[in-house]
Design a protein around this motif. Structure first.
Motif, short mmCIF file in Angstrom:
data_model
loop_
_atom_site.label_atom_id
_atom_site.label_comp_id
_atom_site.label_asym_id
_atom_site.label_seq_id
_atom_site.Cartn_x
_atom_site.Cartn_y
_atom_site.Cartn_z
N GLN A 1 -3.75 -5.87 1.64
CA GLN A 1 -3.45 -4.95 0.55
C GLN A 1 -4.69 -4.16 0.14
OE1 GLN A 1 -1.81 -7.32 -2.61
NE2 GLN A 1 0.16 -7.62 -1.58
N ALA A 2 -5.82 -4.86 0.05
CA ALA A 2 -7.06 -4.19 -0.35
C ALA A 2 -7.48 -3.15 0.68
CB ALA A 2 -8.16 -5.23 -0.54
N LEU B 1 -6.90 -0.81 -9.07
CA LEU B 1 -5.71 -1.08 -8.27
C LEU B 1 -5.57 -2.59 -8.18
CD1 LEU B 1 -5.97 1.55 -5.38
CD2 LEU B 1 -4.36 1.55 -7.27
N ARG B 2 -4.45 -3.10 -8.65
CA ARG B 2 -4.23 -4.53 -8.72
C ARG B 2 -3.64 -5.07 -7.43
NH1 ARG B 2 -0.68 -4.40 -12.31
NH2 ARG B 2 -1.94 -4.66 -14.18
N LEU B 3 -4.29 -6.08 -6.86
CA LEU B 3 -3.76 -6.77 -5.68
C LEU B 3 -2.81 -7.87 -6.17
CD1 LEU B 3 -7.14 -7.10 -3.74
CD2 LEU B 3 -5.43 -5.28 -3.56
N ASP C 1 -0.62 -0.87 -9.48
CA ASP C 1 -0.50 -1.78 -8.34
C ASP C 1 -1.10 -1.13 -7.11
OD1 ASP C 1 0.69 -3.77 -9.79
OD2 ASP C 1 2.74 -3.16 -9.30
N TRP C 2 -1.54 -1.95 -6.17
CA TRP C 2 -2.29 -1.46 -5.01
C TRP C 2 -1.51 -0.43 -4.20
CZ3 TRP C 2 -0.54 -1.88 -0.02
CH2 TRP C 2 0.55 -2.71 0.19
N ASP C 3 -0.16 -0.52 -4.18
CA ASP C 3 0.61 0.40 -3.36
C ASP C 3 0.84 1.75 -4.04
OD1 ASP C 3 2.26 -0.57 -5.32
OD2 ASP C 3 3.90 -1.15 -3.98
N ALA D 1 -5.13 -0.14 0.50
CA ALA D 1 -5.39 0.64 -0.71
C ALA D 1 -6.67 1.47 -0.57
CB ALA D 1 -5.49 -0.29 -1.92
N ILE E 1 -10.70 -2.39 -6.77
CA ILE E 1 -9.56 -2.87 -5.98
C ILE E 1 -9.67 -4.39 -5.97
CG2 ILE E 1 -8.37 -2.73 -3.76
CD1 ILE E 1 -9.80 -0.08 -3.27
N MET F 1 -1.66 3.78 -4.51
CA MET F 1 -2.94 4.46 -4.27
C MET F 1 -2.76 5.96 -4.08
SD MET F 1 -1.82 2.74 -1.43
CE MET F 1 -1.51 2.92 0.32
#
Length: 299
Positions: free
Chosen positions: A113-114, A220-222, A248-250, A117, A193, A252
């Protein structure tokens, strides 16, 4: 030709009247100086054969001047490609991504995810220099702010669970390092991130210091942690944000859009021109062969 833009796109409007003139030139009847209205057909043809009167030019000859003007107009529109050798721009209007590689992220699905992002943000922040800081128990500068998106994405792609030797999670260390990179810039943004682990009083103090420096903080939250990793407080990242948002990470792409719109380099046409290599003068050189042909006919 990835990244090709037009620095002065309004010049393309000049192609519309030029297209009309080209159609008129193609459809125009043979020009004999008005003699075609009073001469008989046979005499007119004989005079044209002798070279005393102009005849109908070939199609390519009639289109020579319009094509030359079209090349000039395209050159004035300023087709340009991004420059990777603009070090001055790498020191202005920068965005730093602080990427969490603590065990709760690096040893679980949060790592993917990181990486997604960070790579998505780097791609979406066209026109703004982007730097990368990695942190766990310590922080390291991976890349100073650069416009070379490809190189940055390559570095992000090779990150894995063993990249950071130290355990723990200290976002404060990453924020302090990012503050040094962004010091003195009129516009700057820091994007954390992270899963929110390690947010403490020192991190909040660093957030306040960066905000006083004029740096906006985003996050951006994982959402997926490593197995058995303790879940951080839900509002941990929200306590660090200053002038930005937590997403949320998605999301971005949405964050990249906000950062691009707020970046001075995108709004300032002078800075934008410096970020790109203008190909217009080279395109205008295509006019020279046409001019040489037309001048030779005038001799």
């Amino acid at each position: 030709m990835d990244g090709l833009i037009l620095l002065r796109p309004l010049w393309l409007l000049a192609l519309l009247p030029l297209a009309g003139l080209a159609l008129l030139r193609v459809a125009r009847s043979p020009d004999a100086g008005g003699w075609e209205r009073v001469m008989g057909h046979d005499m007119l043809r004989a005079m044209q054969v002798l070279g005393a009167l102009g005849g109908r030019q070939p199609l390519w000859m009639r289109l020579l001047a319009p094509l030359a003007l079209a090349a000039l107009i395209l050159g004035l529109a300023g087709p340009a490609l991004p420059r990777t050798d603009a070090p001055v721009l790498a020191q202005a209007d920068a965005v730093v991504l602080a990427m969490d590689l603590s065990p709760s992220v690096a040893q679980g699905p949060g790592l993917d995810q990181a990486k997604l992002a960070a790579a998505g943000l780097a791609q979406g922040l066209s026109g703004r220099p982007v730097g990368l800081v990695l942190f766990s128990g310590e922080a390291f500068t991976a890349t100073a702010p650069t416009l070379d998106v490809g190189s940055l994405q390559t570095q992000i792609g090779v990150l894995d669970g063993d990249t950071m030797p130290a355990a723990g999670s200290r976002p404060a260390a990453a924020m302090g390092m990012a503050g040094q990179m962004l010091a003195g810039l009129p516009r700057a943004d820091l994007v954390l991130i992270s899963d929110g682990g390690g947010v403490d009083a020192q991190a909040m103090a660093e957030a306040d210091r960066l905000a006083g420096q004029g740096v906006r903080l985003w996050a951006l939250r994982l959402t997926d942690l490593a197995p058995d990793a303790p879940a951080p407080p839900a509002d941990a990242l929200g306590r660090l944000v200053r002038g930005g948002e937590v997403m949320d990470w998605d999301r971005m792409d949405r964050l990249a859009g906000q950062l691009v719109r707020s970046g001075g380099s995108v709004r300032d046409p002078v800075l934008q021109a410096l970020q790109y290599r203008d190909l217009g003068p080279w395109l205008a050189l295509l006019v020279l062969p046409s001019l040489l042909v037309m001048l030779r006919r005038l001799e």
